[in-house]
Write a protein that holds these residues in place. Sequence first.
Motif, short mmCIF file in Angstrom:
data_model
loop_
_atom_site.label_atom_id
_atom_site.label_comp_id
_atom_site.label_asym_id
_atom_site.label_seq_id
_atom_site.Cartn_x
_atom_site.Cartn_y
_atom_site.Cartn_z
N SER A 167 -10.77 9.74 -4.42
CA SER A 167 -11.42 9.79 -3.12
C SER A 167 -12.90 9.47 -3.28
CB SER A 167 -11.24 11.18 -2.50
OG SER A 167 -11.91 11.25 -1.25
N SER A 223 0.83 -1.19 0.00
CA SER A 223 0.00 0.00 0.00
C SER A 223 0.87 1.25 0.00
CB SER A 223 -0.91 0.00 1.21
OG SER A 223 -1.94 0.95 1.02
N THR A 283 -10.07 16.45 2.65
CA THR A 283 -9.99 15.40 1.64
C THR A 283 -8.62 15.42 1.00
OG1 THR A 283 -12.36 15.54 1.22
CG2 THR A 283 -11.01 14.47 -0.47
N GLN A 284 -8.07 14.23 0.81
CA GLN A 284 -6.75 14.10 0.18
C GLN A 284 -6.94 13.71 -1.27
OE1 GLN A 284 -4.55 14.96 2.33
NE2 GLN A 284 -2.61 14.66 1.22
N TYR A 285 -6.21 14.39 -2.15
CA TYR A 285 -6.27 14.10 -3.59
C TYR A 285 -4.89 13.67 -4.06
CZ TYR A 285 -10.79 16.42 -3.40
OH TYR A 285 -12.08 16.75 -3.08
N PHE A 286 -4.90 12.75 -5.04
CA PHE A 286 -3.66 12.17 -5.51
C PHE A 286 -3.50 12.35 -7.01
CE2 PHE A 286 -1.92 9.89 -1.88
CZ PHE A 286 -2.99 9.93 -1.00
N GLY A 287 -2.24 12.47 -7.42
CA GLY A 287 -1.93 12.46 -8.83
C GLY A 287 -2.01 11.04 -9.37
N LEU A 296 -5.35 7.56 -7.36
CA LEU A 296 -6.41 7.28 -6.40
C LEU A 296 -7.53 8.28 -6.55
CD1 LEU A 296 -3.87 5.87 -5.08
CD2 LEU A 296 -4.96 6.35 -2.89
N LEU A 300 -9.06 1.22 -1.18
CA LEU A 300 -8.12 1.49 -0.09
C LEU A 300 -8.79 2.30 1.00
CD1 LEU A 300 -5.09 2.51 -2.32
CD2 LEU A 300 -5.20 0.46 -0.92
N PHE A 307 -10.74 5.18 -0.70
CA PHE A 307 -10.29 5.53 -2.03
C PHE A 307 -10.50 4.34 -2.97
CE2 PHE A 307 -7.95 9.45 -1.21
CZ PHE A 307 -7.65 9.36 0.14
N LEU A 309 3.61 8.81 -5.96
CA LEU A 309 2.42 9.64 -6.13
C LEU A 309 2.57 10.94 -5.34
CD1 LEU A 309 1.26 6.44 -5.50
CD2 LEU A 309 -0.71 7.52 -6.57
N GLN A 355 -10.75 7.90 5.24
CA GLN A 355 -11.15 8.04 3.84
C GLN A 355 -11.12 6.70 3.14
OE1 GLN A 355 -9.61 11.58 1.64
NE2 GLN A 355 -8.39 11.93 3.47
#
Lengths: 112, 116
Positions: free
Chosen positions: B46, A42, A100-104, B44, B89, B36, A92, B34
């Motif tokens: 959300s 992970s 809120t978490q945002y990812f590339g 990812l 996740l 995902f 990433l 959270q």
Amino acid sequence: SAVISQKPSRDICQRGTSLTIQCQVDSQVTMMFWYRQQPGQSLTLIATANQGSEATYESGFVIDKFPISRPNLTFSTLTVSNMSPEDSSIYLCSKSSGDTQYFGPGTRLTVL
Amino acid sequence: KQEVTQIPAALSVPEGENLVLNCSFTDSAIYNLQWFRQDPGKGLTSLLLIQSSQREQTSGRLNASLDKSSGRSTLYIAASQPGDSATYLCAVTDNAGGTSYGKLTFGQGTILTVHP
């Protein structure tokens, strides 16, 4: 939602070389985050990239191996230095918007 | 140190089934949790954010619950579709007085396959 882009999307590199990954976010943020996802594992936080100060590294990660730049509020780079096959992972970048978490989309790195 | 575990590791169901994904965490002093979705080559996405003071959140066919005291969360997917196939996740942010902002601890994920 958020728009985060990364370059390159993937690369294959030779042992002992370095690769710099770029991350661009769609709005100004004080902190950006770099995560690593090793094969079958992970995500693990590498460091927090702070605009205007040194990056903060998590336990097990050091600046010499993963130098980070943060030249402005929407851009950051992560360099993977002196690579070995163990560095083969997806890298990433991430930002927070509210809670809120945002990812590339990630950079898939393979080291031969 | 916070640890997050997801069960099952993989799940294969026929289209139309309702299903539950489980997440547990060892330290109940969390700020939020959270869920995902991870699709190959797309990073990812959300899905749901549950604050520590909340019990559940809903978005469309997705419902996430949180039982902070027992260290558990579930993601319920109703009427599953092949397009739901992905890795799911779970991640928690610890309640560390602001120093954990943006620092997520992830579970290993559940690989979901919904077949027609």
